[in-house]
Design a protein around this motif. Structure first.
Motif, PDB file in Angstrom:
ATOM      1  N   UNK A  86      48.958  -2.397 -26.969  1.00  0.00           N
ATOM      2  CA  UNK A  86      48.098  -1.887 -25.893  1.00  0.00           C
ATOM      3  C   UNK A  86      48.125  -0.365 -25.796  1.00  0.00           C
ATOM      4  N   UNK A  87      49.037   0.251 -26.529  1.00  0.00           N
ATOM      5  CA  UNK A  87      49.103   1.706 -26.520  1.00  0.00           C
ATOM      6  C   UNK A  87      49.783   2.262 -25.289  1.00  0.00           C
ATOM      7  N   UNK A  88      50.843   1.622 -24.849  1.00  0.00           N
ATOM      8  CA  UNK A  88      51.605   2.080 -23.686  1.00  0.00           C
ATOM      9  C   UNK A  88      53.024   2.405 -24.143  1.00  0.00           C
ATOM     10  N   UNK A  89      53.468   3.615 -23.836  1.00  0.00           N
ATOM     11  CA  UNK A  89      54.772   4.096 -24.331  1.00  0.00           C
ATOM     12  C   UNK A  89      54.798   3.968 -25.855  1.00  0.00           C
ATOM     13  N   UNK A 133      43.011   7.840 -28.955  1.00  0.00           N
ATOM     14  CA  UNK A 133      42.308   7.783 -27.677  1.00  0.00           C
ATOM     15  C   UNK A 133      42.016   6.362 -27.198  1.00  0.00           C
ATOM     16  N   UNK A 134      42.196   5.381 -28.082  1.00  0.00           N
ATOM     17  CA  UNK A 134      41.990   3.985 -27.670  1.00  0.00           C
ATOM     18  C   UNK A 134      43.363   3.414 -27.310  1.00  0.00           C
ATOM     19  N   UNK A 141      47.677  10.020 -19.880  1.00  0.00           N
ATOM     20  CA  UNK A 141      47.936  11.442 -20.114  1.00  0.00           C
ATOM     21  C   UNK A 141      46.726  12.319 -19.831  1.00  0.00           C
ATOM     22  N   UNK A 142      45.563  11.747 -19.919  1.00  0.00           N
ATOM     23  CA  UNK A 142      44.355  12.537 -19.669  1.00  0.00           C
ATOM     24  C   UNK A 142      43.748  12.257 -18.299  1.00  0.00           C
ATOM     25  N   UNK A 147      44.786   6.797  -9.957  1.00  0.00           N
ATOM     26  CA  UNK A 147      46.120   6.708  -9.357  1.00  0.00           C
ATOM     27  C   UNK A 147      46.068   5.708  -8.222  1.00  0.00           C
ATOM     28  N   UNK A 148      47.139   4.960  -8.020  1.00  0.00           N
ATOM     29  CA  UNK A 148      47.128   4.011  -6.911  1.00  0.00           C
ATOM     30  C   UNK A 148      46.957   4.744  -5.575  1.00  0.00           C
TER      31      UNK A 148
END
Length: 155
Positions: A86-89, A133-134, A141-142, A147-148
């Motif tokens: 998923x591209x997280x961390x 970017x996906x 980061x961008x 934001x909650x």
């Protein structure tokens, strides 16, 4: 048209491939390898007894007790590929899988270097250049993920 013109056109075409596509395919490819390996170590939500046996009798990973190594390996092969997918961390996940690959190469399957060097190449790309970017990382980061909302209730 000369051979040089064809070569230049080919190079120009290759240079138009977006990094985000290369990174996405790289993330998916290496995540799939580790995910499938992790799935062989479990039965449902339990680590298979065969997994513990392999770590006790075959793998002989140094510094860690075999049962701890089996558990860490199994958990890592389930958590880090999902994060990478998923591209997280992503960089952290790729670095963890890089370390795991080095342990496999040095202590478990030294003859597996033709495969391992491919995994290391993909993981190095992600560590060095990021997930592209996906990815959720890119959105975070961008600043493209909302934001909650924090609300203050008055009594």
């Amino acid at each position: 048209m000369s051979m040089r013109d064809y070569i230049e056109k080919g190079r120009d075409l290759a240079e138009r491939i977006p990094y985000s596509a290369i990174a996405l395919v790289s993330r998916f490819a290496v995540a799939d390898v580790f995910w499938r390996s992790g799935r062989t170590k479990v039965n449902g939500f339990s680590i298979r007894e065969e997994t513990f046996y392999l770590f006790r009798e075959e793998y002989k990973v140094p510094l860690l007790p075999p049962d701890v190594a089996a558990s860490l390996s199994t958990i890592s092969e389930h958590v880090f590929p999902v994060l990478l997918f998923v591209g997280l961390a992503s960089r952290l996940s790729a670095l963890a899988l890089f370390g795991m690959t080095m342990v496999i190469q040095l202590f478990v399957v030294p003859g597996g270097w033709p495969e391992h060097i491919l995994w290391l190449s993909l993981l190095t790309l992600i560590v060095a250049r990021g997930p592209g970017s996906i990815s959720l990382d890119h959105l975070i980061w961008h600043g493209r993920l909302p934001a909650p909302a924090l609300t203050h209730r008055e009594a």
